[in-house]
Design an enzyme around this catalytic site. Structure first.
Site, PDB file in Angstrom:
ATOM      1  N   ARG A  56      -9.375  -7.221   3.730  1.00 51.98           N
ATOM      2  CA  ARG A  56      -8.427  -7.662   3.313  1.00 51.98           C
ATOM      3  C   ARG A  56      -6.818  -7.086   4.283  1.00 51.98           C
ATOM      4  O   ARG A  56      -5.984  -7.790   5.240  1.00 51.98           O
ATOM      5  CB  ARG A  56      -8.072  -7.954   2.367  1.00 51.98           C
ATOM      6  CG  ARG A  56      -7.624  -8.701   1.535  1.00 51.98           C
ATOM      7  CD  ARG A  56      -8.312  -8.953   0.491  1.00 51.98           C
ATOM      8  NE  ARG A  56      -9.986  -7.177  -0.256  1.00 51.98           N
ATOM      9  CZ  ARG A  56     -10.672  -8.575  -0.242  1.00 51.98           C
ATOM     10  NH1 ARG A  56     -11.240  -9.583  -0.297  1.00 51.98           N
ATOM     11  NH2 ARG A  56     -11.498  -7.613  -0.745  1.00 51.98           N
ATOM     12  N   THR A  57      -6.274  -5.628   3.878  1.00 47.88           N
ATOM     13  CA  THR A  57      -5.555  -5.124   4.314  1.00 47.88           C
ATOM     14  C   THR A  57      -5.642  -4.887   5.834  1.00 47.88           C
ATOM     15  O   THR A  57      -5.048  -4.942   6.900  1.00 47.88           O
ATOM     16  CB  THR A  57      -4.810  -3.674   3.600  1.00 47.88           C
ATOM     17  OG1 THR A  57      -5.273  -4.305   2.400  1.00 47.88           O
ATOM     18  CG2 THR A  57      -3.741  -2.777   4.077  1.00 47.88           C
ATOM     19  N   LYS A  84     -15.022  16.009  12.115  1.00 45.67           N
ATOM     20  CA  LYS A  84     -15.885  17.049  12.936  1.00 45.67           C
ATOM     21  C   LYS A  84     -14.922  18.634  11.995  1.00 45.67           C
ATOM     22  O   LYS A  84     -14.214  19.366  12.614  1.00 45.67           O
ATOM     23  CB  LYS A  84     -15.615  17.197  14.895  1.00 45.67           C
ATOM     24  CG  LYS A  84     -16.417  16.316  14.784  1.00 45.67           C
ATOM     25  CD  LYS A  84     -15.877  16.364  16.233  1.00 45.67           C
ATOM     26  CE  LYS A  84     -17.006  15.101  17.558  1.00 45.67           C
ATOM     27  NZ  LYS A  84     -16.494  14.204  18.358  1.00 45.67           N
ATOM     28  N   ARG A 106      -4.057   4.319   5.513  1.00 47.73           N
ATOM     29  CA  ARG A 106      -4.553   4.306   4.581  1.00 47.73           C
ATOM     30  C   ARG A 106      -5.442   5.364   4.209  1.00 47.73           C
ATOM     31  O   ARG A 106      -6.227   6.000   4.670  1.00 47.73           O
ATOM     32  CB  ARG A 106      -5.530   2.885   4.100  1.00 47.73           C
ATOM     33  CG  ARG A 106      -6.558   3.202   2.765  1.00 47.73           C
ATOM     34  CD  ARG A 106      -7.186   1.622   2.262  1.00 47.73           C
ATOM     35  NE  ARG A 106      -6.250   0.988   2.248  1.00 47.73           N
ATOM     36  CZ  ARG A 106      -6.833  -0.199   1.320  1.00 47.73           C
ATOM     37  NH1 ARG A 106      -8.192  -0.408   1.232  1.00 47.73           N
ATOM     38  NH2 ARG A 106      -6.033  -1.203   1.261  1.00 47.73           N
ATOM     39  N   HIS A 134       1.454   0.646  -3.010  1.00 50.82           N
ATOM     40  CA  HIS A 134       0.378  -0.306  -1.740  1.00 50.82           C
ATOM     41  C   HIS A 134       1.475  -1.087  -1.674  1.00 50.82           C
ATOM     42  O   HIS A 134       1.582  -2.079  -1.973  1.00 50.82           O
ATOM     43  CB  HIS A 134      -0.704  -1.329  -2.557  1.00 50.82           C
ATOM     44  CG  HIS A 134      -1.703  -1.340  -1.548  1.00 50.82           C
ATOM     45  ND1 HIS A 134      -0.757  -1.546  -0.037  1.00 50.82           N
ATOM     46  CD2 HIS A 134      -2.608  -2.042  -1.537  1.00 50.82           C
ATOM     47  CE1 HIS A 134      -2.313  -2.295  -0.293  1.00 50.82           C
ATOM     48  NE2 HIS A 134      -3.100  -2.035  -0.888  1.00 50.82           N
TER      49      HIS A 134
HETATM   50  C1  NCD Z   1      -6.385  -3.404  -3.311  1.00 51.02           C
HETATM   51  C2  NCD Z   1      -7.187  -1.094  -2.789  1.00 51.02           C
HETATM   52  O1  NCD Z   1      -7.122  -0.668  -1.844  1.00 51.02           O
HETATM   53  O2  NCD Z   1      -5.388  -0.965  -3.208  1.00 51.02           O
HETATM   54  N1  NCD Z   1      -6.994  -3.894  -2.582  1.00 51.02           N
HETATM   55  C3  NCD Z   1      -6.157  -4.395  -1.626  1.00 51.02           C
HETATM   56  O3  NCD Z   1      -5.462  -3.659  -0.534  1.00 51.02           O
HETATM   57  N2  NCD Z   1      -6.378  -5.339  -1.163  1.00 51.02           N
HETATM   58  C4  NCD Z   1      -7.390  -2.330  -4.968  1.00 51.02           C
HETATM   59  C5  NCD Z   1      -8.480  -2.433  -4.918  1.00 51.02           C
HETATM   60  O4  NCD Z   1      -9.378  -2.015  -3.907  1.00 51.02           O
HETATM   61  O5  NCD Z   1      -9.370  -2.996  -5.803  1.00 51.02           O
END
Ligand code: NCD
Length: 317
Positions: A56-57, A84, A106, A134
């Site tokens: 999703r993100t 590497k 991320r 997040h």
């Molecule tokens: C979440 C995350 O990655 O923190 N998902 C997201 O970004 N929509 C929650 C999860 O991974 O459970």
């Protein structure tokens, strides 16, 4: 926010958050139209760097950038020089030398984007750092709640599941309490830290689902984050579901107009039943849709700036 990046919800004021939500509202109707591409960020380049899995993100940040007319490059740790042995700082310095306008990242280490932001001039957008924050998830969650409720103030929000390892829980805690909502955390005792209750008088914890859900306006379910704990200590899906899985019968105790949310990925039969996931008051897919509007708002405010002429509203198709 201009030029500074977005590292978390904690350092933002309610006013700054409101500004992002207002701009996101502007972008919401765009999602359902054809001819959605704007030129607000034409000529800008955004790098997406993901050291952890994401559906999703990552997709939503990319689509948001493209709908604003930016050029995007996406890298995952697998297949890059991280394999590497290159350090995080060296990788980021290398990417920054290519002069992108922003880096969306991320990482599994809490604080990784904050550390990098101290060394790099390129604005960094935190797309999830370890168990810490997040921010865009909490923003899209707030936008989704406000699609159903007139205000966040006074709402009772039950956040249920693996709270200890959830950056979504932490960012939501900051955002919701800044706007006067009360939060009740619920889950198995080892997964609901005691310190949360010290955060604000509006924050409580319980280990009983029924108690958390009673009179809730919003029920936010969370996944058990196996990747952040010893897999041998995690209960089986059926055992977890028996005590902490959301089922239709639980919803009777909530407010009649309560909505069900989940940041995804959802595990049907572990933290949520299929009937609830597909229930008419499930807002799970609305959250996904709102993710694009929120990320467009963040990128626009960050790179085009608040003083920039608001983009023309595209004609309805
Ligand atoms: C979440 C995350 O990655 O923190 N998902 C997201 O970004 N929509 C929650 C999860 O991974 O459970």
């Amino acid at each position: 926010m201009r030029g500074k990046g977005l590292l978390g919800i904690e350092p933002l004021t309610a006013e700054e958050i409101q500004k992002i939500l207002d701009r996101a509202r502007f972008y919401q109707p765009l999602q359902a139209r054809t001819g959605r591409k704007l030129d607000t960020l034409r000529g800008r380049t955004i790098i997406h760097l993901f050291y952890e899995s994401s559906t999703r993100t990552r997709t939503s940040f990319e689509i948001a950038a493209k709908r604003l007319g930016a050029d995007t490059v996406t890298l995952s740790a697998k297949g890059s020089s991280v394999d590497k042995g290159e350090s995080l700082l060296d990788t980021l310095n290398t990417l920054a030398a290519m002069r992108p306008d922003a880096i969306v990242m991320r990482h599994s280490a809490s604080g990784a984007p904050h550390f990098l932001a101290r060394y790099l001039e390129t604005p960094i957008l935190n797309a999830g750092d370890g168990t810490h924050e997040h921010p865009t998830q909490a923003l899209l969650d707030a936008l989704t709640i406000l699609d159903h409720k007139p205000s966040l103030a006074g709402l009772r929000v039950a956040i249920i599941g693996d709270i200890a390892h959830s950056r979504v829980a932490r960012s939501n805690l900051h955002l919701l309490t800044k706007f006067g909502a009360s939060v009740v955390f619920c889950g198995p005792p080892p997964l609901v830290p005691r310190e949360l209750e010290c955060f604000s008088p509006n924050v409580t914890r319980t280990f009983r689902m029924e108690e958390a859900i009673t009179d809730a306006d919003v029920i936010m379910m969370l996944r058990v984050q196996f990747e952040r704990q010893n897999p041998h200590r995690v209960p089986s899906a059926s055992e977890y579901f028996r005590f902490y899985g959301l089922r239709l019968e639980h919803l009777r105790a909530a407010r009649p107009d309560a909505i069900v949310m989940h940041p995804g990925p959802i595990n049907r039969g572990r933290e949520i039943s299929s009937e609830v996931a597909d229930f008419p008051r499930s807002a799970i897919l609305n959250q996904v849709e709102n993710g694009i509007a929120v990320r467009m708002a963040v990128l626009d405010l960050l790179l085009a700036g608040e003083s920039a002429k608001p983009p023309e509203r595209p004609p309805a198709s």
